[in-house]
Design an enzyme around this catalytic site. Structure first.
Site, short mmCIF file in Angstrom:
data_model
loop_
_atom_site.label_atom_id
_atom_site.label_comp_id
_atom_site.label_asym_id
_atom_site.label_seq_id
_atom_site.Cartn_x
_atom_site.Cartn_y
_atom_site.Cartn_z
N GLY A 11 0.83 -1.21 0.00
CA GLY A 11 0.00 0.00 0.00
C GLY A 11 0.86 1.26 0.00
CG ASP A 13 0.49 5.09 4.81
OD1 ASP A 13 0.42 5.84 3.83
OD2 ASP A 13 -0.14 5.28 5.86
CB SER A 127 -8.13 6.04 10.55
OG SER A 127 -8.84 6.94 9.74
CD GLU A 129 -12.91 8.88 7.37
OE1 GLU A 129 -14.08 8.61 7.59
OE2 GLU A 129 -12.55 9.84 6.65
CE1 TYR A 151 -9.84 2.28 7.01
CE2 TYR A 151 -10.59 4.45 7.69
CZ TYR A 151 -9.57 3.57 7.42
OH TYR A 151 -8.26 3.98 7.55
#
Ligand code: NAP
Length: 330
Positions: A11, A13, A127, A129, A151
């Site tokens: 990914g 990161d 996160s 989020e 998520y």
């Protein structure tokens, strides 16, 4: 030579972190999932020092086997279903990988343990989020969570599981509450990269317009290359802890469009941008802005790349990649 294991190494990161740890003198191992994963060749070519190991965050015995084999000093758990929009459509899979995957990775660390003098240190990719429908602005380590997507809910589970393994088993487990971070390696499904890539393609005459969802949400956007350093800094501390990592600035998707289209020489982007309800989230996160004071004071971490510099870096890269692809289509 210190040894690090990264999940999610294919990914955005994971690729930055593998590169950074290699330059820090680490021997870096990256978990690759699936049979014949198409991204293995790409990460191997990008970082020849990286060693790939097979495993899956859905499979505890594979994780135990890898931790036994690698004997890492540090484990960075970055693997996840990370695209919020997809998490609404595949909520169970998101809970399985983004949520339960953290528990499995921590179990593998707990069971294998490392040596008494050198216990394994663990980083969890939490996160912003998790803040979702924010209870205060800006958000800090103390701000209560109110996730607005499968998520975000799965990340809250992973975050508290990390905290619990720290408290219950004394594991050096830290959690980075990272606000959005982007760069040329961001997946094309994410709005920042979708915008910079589409604007580059419009500039090159390869595309006529771009279809987006809601343009009003505001995010605190930083550069992934800056953010992976914070992950490493957390694991170098004597005590494990949670840290907000953010720039402290917030920008709407409209502002992102302003900057990207201006770079391409267009002052008015309205004729290029269409909106489609299919790209709206069932429940949106309207405003995120982080306060990274703790990371600055305790880790000495500060972001280096500004919002405008970030968008320019991504646009220039997309312009180069898309013009090369147009010249050599195969
Ligand atoms: P990304 O580009 O979407 O990468 C996700 C990684 O997870 C990929 O390497 C993927 O492997 C791997 N993965 C998916 N399912 C897996 C499974 N079953 N077993 C093992 N690995 C699996 O995400 P990113 O942007 O690099 O983010 C890294 C982490 O930080 C994620 O946990 C993300 O949720 C979190 N985070 C990101 C941001 C951000 O703004 N970027 C902000 C806060 C937190 P494949 O390539 O094989 O699919």
């Amino acid at each position: 030579m210190k040894r690090a294991l990264i999940t999610g190494v294919t990914g955005q990161d994971g690729r930055h972190l593998a590169e950074f740890l290699t330059t820090q003198g680490y021997q870096v191992f990256g978990l690759i999932r699936g049979q014949n994963n198409p991204k293995s060749a790409m990460v191997a070519a990008e970082n020849p020092a990286l060693e790939l190991v097979d495993g899956d965050l859905r499979d505890l015995s594979s994780l135990i086997g890898i931790v036994e084999q690698v004997q890492p000093d540090e484990v960075y758990n970055l693997g996840a279903i990370s695209f919020v929009q997809l998490s609404f459509k595949q909520a169970e899979l998101t809970a399985e990988i983004t949520g339960l995957g953290v528990l499995r990775m921590l179990e593998a660390v707990r069971i294998v343990g490392g040596t008494q003098n050198n216990p394994i240190r663990f980083y969890q990719a939490s996160s912003s989020e998790m803040f979702g429908k924010v209870r205060e602005t800006p958000q800090t380590e103390q701000t209560p969570f109110h996730p607005r997507s499968p998520y975000g809910v799965a990340k809250v589970f992973g975050h508290y599981t990390t905290l619990n393994y720290r408290e219950a088993y004394g594991i050096h487990a830290s959690s980075g509450i990272l606000f959005n971070h982007e760069g040329p390696r961001r997946g094309l499904e994410f709005v920042t990269r979708k915008v910079t890539n589409s604007v580059a393609r419009i500039k090159l005459g390869l595309q006529n317009n771009i279809t987006l969802g809601d343009l009003d949400p505001k995010r605190d956007w930083g550069y992934a290359g800056d953010y992976v350093k914070a992950m490493w800094m957390m694991l170098q501390q004597d005590e494990p802890d949670d840290y907000v990592i953010s720039t402290g600035e917030t920008h709407s998707i409209r502002e992102l469009l302003d900057v990207a289209f201006r770079l391409a020489g267009y002052d008015d982007w309205t004729r290029f941008v269409k909106q489609d309800p299919r790209f709206y989230r069932p429940s949106e996160v309207n405003l995120l802005i982080g306060d990274a004071t703790k990371a600055r004071e305790k880790l000495g971490w500060v972001p280096k790349v500004s919002f405008e510099e970030l968008v320019a870096m991504m646009y220039e890269n997309d312009l180069k990649e898309e013009s090369e692809r147009a010249r050599h289509p195969h």
